[in-house]
Design an enzyme around this catalytic site. Structure first.
Site, mmCIF file in Angstrom:
data_model
loop_
_atom_site.group_PDB
_atom_site.id
_atom_site.type_symbol
_atom_site.label_atom_id
_atom_site.label_comp_id
_atom_site.label_asym_id
_atom_site.label_seq_id
_atom_site.Cartn_x
_atom_site.Cartn_y
_atom_site.Cartn_z
ATOM 1 N N SER A 116 27.808 -89.781 35.417
ATOM 2 C CA SER A 116 27.396 -91.126 35.836
ATOM 3 C C SER A 116 26.000 -91.486 35.365
ATOM 4 O O SER A 116 25.606 -92.648 35.425
ATOM 5 C CB SER A 116 27.473 -91.236 37.365
ATOM 6 O OG SER A 116 26.574 -90.324 37.971
ATOM 7 N N SER A 146 21.471 -87.123 35.794
ATOM 8 C CA SER A 146 20.422 -86.325 35.147
ATOM 9 C C SER A 146 19.464 -87.221 34.375
ATOM 10 O O SER A 146 18.241 -87.038 34.439
ATOM 11 C CB SER A 146 21.035 -85.294 34.201
ATOM 12 O OG SER A 146 21.855 -84.409 34.908
ATOM 13 N N HIS A 199 22.489 -80.401 27.860
ATOM 14 C CA HIS A 199 21.443 -80.791 28.814
ATOM 15 C C HIS A 199 20.067 -80.327 28.330
ATOM 16 O O HIS A 199 19.075 -81.053 28.476
ATOM 17 C CB HIS A 199 21.738 -80.239 30.208
ATOM 18 C CG HIS A 199 22.656 -81.106 31.008
ATOM 19 N ND1 HIS A 199 22.242 -82.255 31.632
ATOM 20 C CD2 HIS A 199 23.974 -80.997 31.279
ATOM 21 C CE1 HIS A 199 23.261 -82.827 32.254
ATOM 22 N NE2 HIS A 199 24.325 -82.071 32.048
ATOM 23 N N ARG A 209 16.486 -82.846 27.477
ATOM 24 C CA ARG A 209 15.193 -82.751 28.152
ATOM 25 C C ARG A 209 14.051 -82.726 27.140
ATOM 26 O O ARG A 209 14.182 -82.163 26.059
ATOM 27 C CB ARG A 209 15.126 -81.479 29.004
ATOM 28 C CG ARG A 209 16.046 -81.484 30.177
ATOM 29 C CD ARG A 209 15.724 -80.358 31.136
ATOM 30 N NE ARG A 209 15.989 -79.029 30.635
ATOM 31 C CZ ARG A 209 17.131 -78.376 30.793
ATOM 32 N NH1 ARG A 209 18.142 -78.941 31.410
ATOM 33 N NH2 ARG A 209 17.266 -77.148 30.333
#
Length: 184
Positions: free
Chosen positions: A10, A13, A47, A51
Site C-alpha cells: 500500500s 514503507s 527494500h 532506502r
C-alpha cells in the site's frame, strides 16, 4: 511514536521513509525480515535498494526495545519495518516444527505481547522518533485455515496495542496516508 498501517504494497514503507527524510538527521532502520527463501531474499533486496544509502540498518526481530535504548542517542529517527514480520518470526521461534493443530496459540500470543509491550514502552519514552510499520490484516475475508485465522487475530490485537500507545497513526490506502490519530 508513530504507527503506520495498511495493506500489502500500500505504500507503508515509502511513507515511513518520507517521514524520516523530512525529519532529517541520522536514521536507524530496524529490519525484522529474515531470508527464508529466494522470494524473501528478493523482497529484502528490493527494500534495501529503496532506502537511502546513508541510513543505518540493524536486522533483528527480538528485543527491539533494547535496540532502541542502545541507539536512541545516535539516531533521532528509528524505523521498525515491520511488526507483522516480527510476529511471524516470533511465532515460528516458539512453534518450531509443531503441527498447527498442536500449537499453543495462547503461549505464542503471550510471547509476542511481551515483546511488543517492551517495544511500546521504550518507543513511547525514547529520545528518538520511533516509526513503526505494520500490516492491517483484518480487512479481508476470514482465512480458511487455523494458522492464518489465529495469526490474524493476534495481529489485530497487537496493532490495537500499538495504535493505543502511538501519538500518530496513519492508514495508507493506495499510497495515500490517511491520518487516523494525530497528536496535533
Amino acid at each position: 511514536m508513530m504507527l503506520i498501517t495498511g495493506g500489502a504494497r500500500s505504500g507503508k514503507s515509502r511513507f515511513a521513509e518520507q517521514v524520516a527524510e523530512k525529519r532529517g538527521g541520522e536514521v536507524l532502520y530496524i529490519a525484522t525480515s529474515v531470508v527464508t527463501d529466494a522470494e524473501m531474499a528478493e523482497r529484502i533486496r528490493y527494500h534495501q535498494q529503496q532506502r537511502p544509502a546513508h541510513w543505518h540498518t540493524f536486522e533483528s526481530y527480538r528485543d527491539l526495545g533494547n535496540i532502541i535504548l542502545e541507539h536512541q542517542v545516535q539516531f533521532p529517527t528509528i524505523i521498525i519495518e515491520c511488526i507483522t514480520t516480527l510476529m511471524t518470526n516470533l511465532l515460528f521461534d516458539i512453534a518450531g516444527e509443531t503441527s498447527v493443530e498442536d500449537m499453543d496459540f495462547e503461549a505464542i500470543e503471550q510471547h509476542i505481547f511481551a515483546q511488543t509491550t517492551q517495544l511500546t514502552k521504550v518507543a513511547q519514552q525514547a529520545d528518538s522518533e520511533v516509526i513503526i510499520v505494520t500490516n492491517e490484516v483484518g480487512m479481508g475475508i476470514v482465512p480458511d485455515n487455523l494458522l492464518a485465522r489465529r495469526f490474524r487475530d493476534i495481529a489485530g490485537r497487537v496493532n490495537q496495542q500499538l495504535a493505543a500507545a502511538a501519538d500518530d497513526v496513519y492508514l495508507i490506502v493506495s499510497g495515500i496516508p490517511v491520518p487516523v490519530k494525530t497528536s496535533e
